[in-house]
Motif scaffolding. Structure first.
Motif, PDB file in Angstrom:
ATOM      1  N   SER A  39      -3.744  16.074 -11.449  1.00 33.26           N
ATOM      2  CA  SER A  39      -3.017  17.345 -11.435  1.00 33.26           C
ATOM      3  C   SER A  39      -1.859  17.311 -10.442  1.00 33.26           C
ATOM      4  O   SER A  39      -1.352  18.347 -10.051  1.00 33.26           O
ATOM      5  CB  SER A  39      -3.955  18.506 -11.111  1.00 33.26           C
ATOM      6  OG  SER A  39      -4.377  18.452  -9.764  1.00 33.26           O
ATOM      7  N   GLY A  40      -1.446  16.110 -10.049  1.00 37.20           N
ATOM      8  CA  GLY A  40      -0.298  15.965  -9.163  1.00 37.20           C
ATOM      9  C   GLY A  40       0.962  16.475  -9.847  1.00 37.20           C
ATOM     10  O   GLY A  40       0.913  17.018 -10.951  1.00 37.20           O
ATOM     11  N   HIS A  41       2.090  16.279  -9.233  1.00 38.18           N
ATOM     12  CA  HIS A  41       3.332  16.785  -9.812  1.00 38.18           C
ATOM     13  C   HIS A  41       4.460  15.802  -9.555  1.00 38.18           C
ATOM     14  O   HIS A  41       4.337  14.874  -8.747  1.00 38.18           O
ATOM     15  CB  HIS A  41       3.672  18.166  -9.248  1.00 38.18           C
ATOM     16  CG  HIS A  41       3.774  18.196  -7.758  1.00 38.18           C
ATOM     17  ND1 HIS A  41       4.908  17.819  -7.078  1.00 38.18           N
ATOM     18  CD2 HIS A  41       2.869  18.536  -6.802  1.00 38.18           C
ATOM     19  CE1 HIS A  41       4.700  17.938  -5.783  1.00 38.18           C
ATOM     20  NE2 HIS A  41       3.472  18.370  -5.586  1.00 38.18           N
ATOM     21  N   SER A  42       5.568  16.026 -10.228  1.00 43.22           N
ATOM     22  CA  SER A  42       6.712  15.121 -10.130  1.00 43.22           C
ATOM     23  C   SER A  42       7.791  15.639  -9.178  1.00 43.22           C
ATOM     24  O   SER A  42       8.848  15.035  -9.077  1.00 43.22           O
ATOM     25  CB  SER A  42       7.313  14.894 -11.526  1.00 43.22           C
ATOM     26  OG  SER A  42       7.755  16.137 -12.044  1.00 43.22           O
ATOM     27  N   VAL A  43       7.508  16.726  -8.489  1.00 36.91           N
ATOM     28  CA  VAL A  43       8.488  17.292  -7.556  1.00 36.91           C
ATOM     29  C   VAL A  43       8.384  16.506  -6.249  1.00 36.91           C
ATOM     30  O   VAL A  43       7.598  16.850  -5.368  1.00 36.91           O
ATOM     31  CB  VAL A  43       8.246  18.800  -7.325  1.00 36.91           C
ATOM     32  CG1 VAL A  43       9.297  19.375  -6.393  1.00 36.91           C
ATOM     33  CG2 VAL A  43       8.233  19.549  -8.646  1.00 36.91           C
ATOM     34  N   GLN A  44       9.178  15.451  -6.148  1.00 38.12           N
ATOM     35  CA  GLN A  44       9.078  14.553  -5.003  1.00 38.12           C
ATOM     36  C   GLN A  44      10.366  14.451  -4.199  1.00 38.12           C
ATOM     37  O   GLN A  44      10.379  13.869  -3.120  1.00 38.12           O
ATOM     38  CB  GLN A  44       8.657  13.153  -5.465  1.00 38.12           C
ATOM     39  CG  GLN A  44       7.305  13.118  -6.152  1.00 38.12           C
ATOM     40  CD  GLN A  44       6.168  13.503  -5.215  1.00 38.12           C
ATOM     41  OE1 GLN A  44       6.059  12.973  -4.119  1.00 38.12           O
ATOM     42  NE2 GLN A  44       5.329  14.430  -5.640  1.00 38.12           N
ATOM     43  N   LEU A 108       4.204  17.597   3.139  1.00 33.84           N
ATOM     44  CA  LEU A 108       2.788  17.454   2.808  1.00 33.84           C
ATOM     45  C   LEU A 108       2.512  17.904   1.375  1.00 33.84           C
ATOM     46  O   LEU A 108       1.643  17.348   0.693  1.00 33.84           O
ATOM     47  CB  LEU A 108       1.950  18.286   3.796  1.00 33.84           C
ATOM     48  CG  LEU A 108       0.480  18.484   3.487  1.00 33.84           C
ATOM     49  CD1 LEU A 108      -0.258  17.151   3.645  1.00 33.84           C
ATOM     50  CD2 LEU A 108      -0.124  19.514   4.416  1.00 33.84           C
ATOM     51  N   LEU A 109       3.268  18.881   0.898  1.00 33.02           N
ATOM     52  CA  LEU A 109       3.034  19.430  -0.438  1.00 33.02           C
ATOM     53  C   LEU A 109       3.425  18.461  -1.552  1.00 33.02           C
ATOM     54  O   LEU A 109       3.074  18.688  -2.708  1.00 33.02           O
ATOM     55  CB  LEU A 109       3.748  20.766  -0.599  1.00 33.02           C
ATOM     56  CG  LEU A 109       3.084  21.862   0.232  1.00 33.02           C
ATOM     57  CD1 LEU A 109       4.008  23.027   0.457  1.00 33.02           C
ATOM     58  CD2 LEU A 109       1.804  22.320  -0.423  1.00 33.02           C
ATOM     59  N   LYS A 110       4.118  17.392  -1.233  1.00 30.77           N
ATOM     60  CA  LYS A 110       4.423  16.375  -2.246  1.00 30.77           C
ATOM     61  C   LYS A 110       3.138  15.748  -2.779  1.00 30.77           C
ATOM     62  O   LYS A 110       3.077  15.355  -3.937  1.00 30.77           O
ATOM     63  CB  LYS A 110       5.301  15.265  -1.663  1.00 30.77           C
ATOM     64  CG  LYS A 110       6.719  15.655  -1.374  1.00 30.77           C
ATOM     65  CD  LYS A 110       7.461  14.441  -0.825  1.00 30.77           C
ATOM     66  CE  LYS A 110       8.890  14.760  -0.484  1.00 30.77           C
ATOM     67  NZ  LYS A 110       9.595  13.546   0.001  1.00 30.77           N
ATOM     68  N   SER A 111       2.131  15.651  -1.920  1.00 31.93           N
ATOM     69  CA  SER A 111       0.893  14.961  -2.293  1.00 31.93           C
ATOM     70  C   SER A 111      -0.215  15.902  -2.755  1.00 31.93           C
ATOM     71  O   SER A 111      -1.285  15.444  -3.147  1.00 31.93           O
ATOM     72  CB  SER A 111       0.388  14.125  -1.118  1.00 31.93           C
ATOM     73  OG  SER A 111       0.053  14.960  -0.033  1.00 31.93           O
ATOM     74  N   LEU A 112       0.024  17.193  -2.718  1.00 32.66           N
ATOM     75  CA  LEU A 112      -0.998  18.156  -3.134  1.00 32.66           C
ATOM     76  C   LEU A 112      -0.735  18.609  -4.574  1.00 32.66           C
ATOM     77  O   LEU A 112       0.362  18.430  -5.102  1.00 32.66           O
ATOM     78  CB  LEU A 112      -1.012  19.345  -2.180  1.00 32.66           C
ATOM     79  CG  LEU A 112      -1.424  19.040  -0.741  1.00 32.66           C
ATOM     80  CD1 LEU A 112      -1.459  20.317   0.088  1.00 32.66           C
ATOM     81  CD2 LEU A 112      -2.764  18.348  -0.683  1.00 32.66           C
TER      82      LEU A 112
END
Length: 163
Positions: A39-44, A108-112
């Protein structure tokens, strides 16, 4: 007994439930069930975060002032234990005073999971209309993200798990 510093504002019942999960080494498993690793995301990147924020703003807050800058901050979690921050920057340009809205979000929110990133972005966008954390502010957050309060708790649980 683990210090539950991220859950200070919650009821004793909630804090006891979380403490039981921690004592039984089940908090990580519980969070993983709610938010599977995929459920990760691509907003990196900062550009992707800016686009993500603009889409949410366009969907829910078209009439609010523009957001000129949105970026990930690698130092954010260390400073003030904040995961997001809004700034209203005023700059003199010639004889005019230009006011800009900027949002920074903890790296930190990149990995959540994406829902937790969305919750923080919604929170910061709500500050465009409501400066204080009052009833109208939280109503606006819930308008943009109906599960806002659950996501906020889940984010606090992630922070508790990370120590």
């Amino acid at each position: 007994m683990t210090a539950l510093k991220y859950l200070n504002g919650y009821s004793p019942d909630v804090r006891q439930q979380v403490q039981r999960l921690i004592d039984n080494n089940q908090l990580g498993t519980w969070l993983e069930q709610r938010y599977p690793p995929e459920s990760g995301h691509s907003v990196q990147t900062d550009a992707a975060l800016y686009d993500y924020t603009q889409r949410l703003k366009q969907q829910h807050m078209r009439s609010s002032g523009p957001v000129s800058k949105v970026f990930f901050d690698t130092r954010m979690h260390v400073i003030d234990n904040a995961l997001g921050q809004h700034q209203f920057v005023s700059r003199v340009q010639g004889s005019k005073l230009k006011r800009k809205n900027e949002i920074k979000v903890s790296a930190l929110l990149k990995s959540l999971p994406e829902p937790l990133l969305r919750m923080v972005v919604v929170h910061e966008l709500a500050h465009l209309r409501e400066k204080d954390h009052n009833k109208a502010f939280y109503q606006l957050c819930q308008h943009m993200e109906p599960d806002y309060h659950q996501l906020e708790l889940d984010l606090r649980l992630y922070l508790t798990l990370r120590g």
